[in-house]
Scaffold this active site. Structure first.
Site, PDB file in Angstrom:
ATOM      1  N   ASP A   7      -7.013  -0.526   2.402  1.00  0.00           N
ATOM      2  CA  ASP A   7      -5.649   0.005   2.491  1.00  0.00           C
ATOM      3  C   ASP A   7      -5.636   1.396   3.132  1.00  0.00           C
ATOM      4  O   ASP A   7      -4.880   1.658   4.072  1.00  0.00           O
ATOM      5  CB  ASP A   7      -5.010   0.083   1.097  1.00  0.00           C
ATOM      6  CG  ASP A   7      -5.009  -1.262   0.387  1.00  0.00           C
ATOM      7  OD1 ASP A   7      -5.272  -2.278   1.055  1.00  0.00           O
ATOM      8  OD2 ASP A   7      -4.748  -1.286  -0.825  1.00  0.00           O
ATOM      9  N   SER A  62       0.796  -1.246   0.000  1.00  0.00           N
ATOM     10  CA  SER A  62       0.000   0.000   0.000  1.00  0.00           C
ATOM     11  C   SER A  62       0.819   1.281   0.000  1.00  0.00           C
ATOM     12  O   SER A  62       0.540   2.216   0.756  1.00  0.00           O
ATOM     13  CB  SER A  62      -0.985   0.029   1.176  1.00  0.00           C
ATOM     14  OG  SER A  62      -1.890  -1.012   1.048  1.00  0.00           O
TER      15      SER A  62
END
Ligand code: GLA
Length: 390
Positions: free
Chosen positions: A175, A129
């Protein structure tokens, strides 16, 4: 943690001026422990923030310029804060630009422009991420310096919107949520439909979380991800024969699914839906197991998650499968699975502290034998979500 003095010197080299006016923010990367491809189905996920991520140095300007630079690549750019448009050639800079754009759409009129210097510690394309980390740190820093009210759940949603709409990547909320709301030594049980969440202490005693980076670029990921999403939507449509109100797979449980799954005609679509429903169920077993200190159960559920992502959802691929198979052969490994979207990126394993060195050595060697690629390993601690450092 990044060396802030050195970064401050780099900022002054890039933009001039004095150290005293620079503010510093940090947002982590994330690892998902269990609950994969459930977020966009309104199910549960169980991610945690990492201790490494993106450090942002930022300073207001006297004009309406926007300076973007990074220590990771020699790219930098000067824009006007009032003329933000997506440009493929701008690469990573589209992430901060998207945040400025989305903030403006919510009615924020910036008081002035800013100079920004990013320092990224998340390996690119590893599925940890890095883009969410850039988005969230930018949104948090700009809102702080503009004197706006800070709501980290809203920051997650704004960052996801920027990823989906400005950058055209159709991801779920996991995320950005983990990167914004993480807390040291805690994982986050998040219900993605309602965004209700609970911080759960990750108490793993003598067991460590080890991330293995396959260093396989996730080439196919965008098209395959979108295909999985539409297969889930198709499953919902067919399941409406039994549940007329259904809008997301996560709204029914395993027993309900088993009774109604014959309505899904296509075998592949049925397998995709089965993964999602069973994966949500695994999260709901994993969290109480962790709370009760039953790490073996937690590890078995991690294994079940990977096997389902491999056989039913088909998002693993030979590199992730090779790494997971090698990991499970090491004594002291309670569980091992892919983490993130799949098709490359990283695995996460629960490994006894006495086995970590052997794990790195043997899994690394077997992985290279199988794939010709060289893996990287990180023994991971769980860090905080986005925060101001200076
Ligand atoms: C990517 C997406 C997330 C989530 C995972 C799969 O990381 O950005 O929203 O869908 O894949 O669990």
């Amino acid at each position: 943690m990044a060396n802030i003095d050195a970064l401050t010197q780099q900022f002054i080299q890039q933009y001039g001026g004095e150290a005293a006016d620079i503010s510093v923010f940090h947002a982590p990367g994330r690892v998902n422990l269990i609950g994969e491809h459930t977020d966009y189905n309104g199910g549960y996920v169980f991610p945690a923030a990492l201790t490494f991520g993106t450090t942002l140095l930022i300073r207001p300007r006297s004009d309406r310029g926007l300076g973007l630079a990074t220590t990771n690549f020699p790219t930098s750019k000067q824009l006007s804060i009032d003329e933000i448009v997506y440009d493929e050639a701008d690469d990573w800079m589209n992430y901060p630009k998207g945040i400025v754009f989305e903030l403006q759409k919510t009615g924020v009129t910036f008081k002035q422009g800013y100079d920004l210097l990013y320092h990224g510690e998340i390996p690119n394309g590893a599925g940890l991420s890095s883009s969410a980390s850039i988005e969230v740190v930018t949104a948090f820093a700009l809102q702080t310096l503009e004197g706006l009210e800070i709501d980290k759940v809203k920051i997650s949603l704004l960052s996801q919107k920027s990823e989906n709409e400005f950058n055209g990547v159709n991801s779920g909320i996991m995320d950005q949520f983990a990167v914004a709301n993480g807390k040291k030594d805690n994982a986050i049980l998040l219900m993605c439909d309602t965004l209700e969440y609970e911080l759960v202490p990750f108490e793993s005693g003598s067991y460590k979380l080890v991330i293995g980076n396959t260093n396989k670029r996730r080439g196919l990921v965008d098209s395959a991800y979108n295909e999985r999403r539409s297969q889930c939507e198709q499953a919902v449509e067919e399941l409406r024969a039994a549940f007329p109100e259904l809008t997301l797979l996560g709204q029914i449980n395993l027993a309900q699914f088993n009774e109604a799954k014959h309505h899904i005609k296509d075998d592949v679509v049925r397998a995709r839906a089965q993964h999602v429903i069973e994966e949500i169920d695994r999260v709901l077993q994993a969290v109480p197991a962790l709370k009760a200190g039953e790490l073996e159960t937690f590890g078995q559920l991690m294994n079940g998650s990977h096997d389902s992502l491999r056989d039913l959802y088909e998002v693993t691929g030979p590199e992730l499968d090779a790494m997971v198979a090698a990991a499970r052969e090491i004594p002291g490994v309670l569980g091992s699975r892919m983490t993130g979207a799949g098709f490359g990126g990283c695995t996460v394993s629960l490994v006894h502290e006495d086995s970590v060195e052997r794990f790195k050595e043997e899994v690394g060697r077997k992985y290279t034998q199988e794939t010709g690629l060289v893996a990287d390993f990180y023994v991971c601690s769980i860090g905080n979500g986005v925060e101001r450092l200076v």
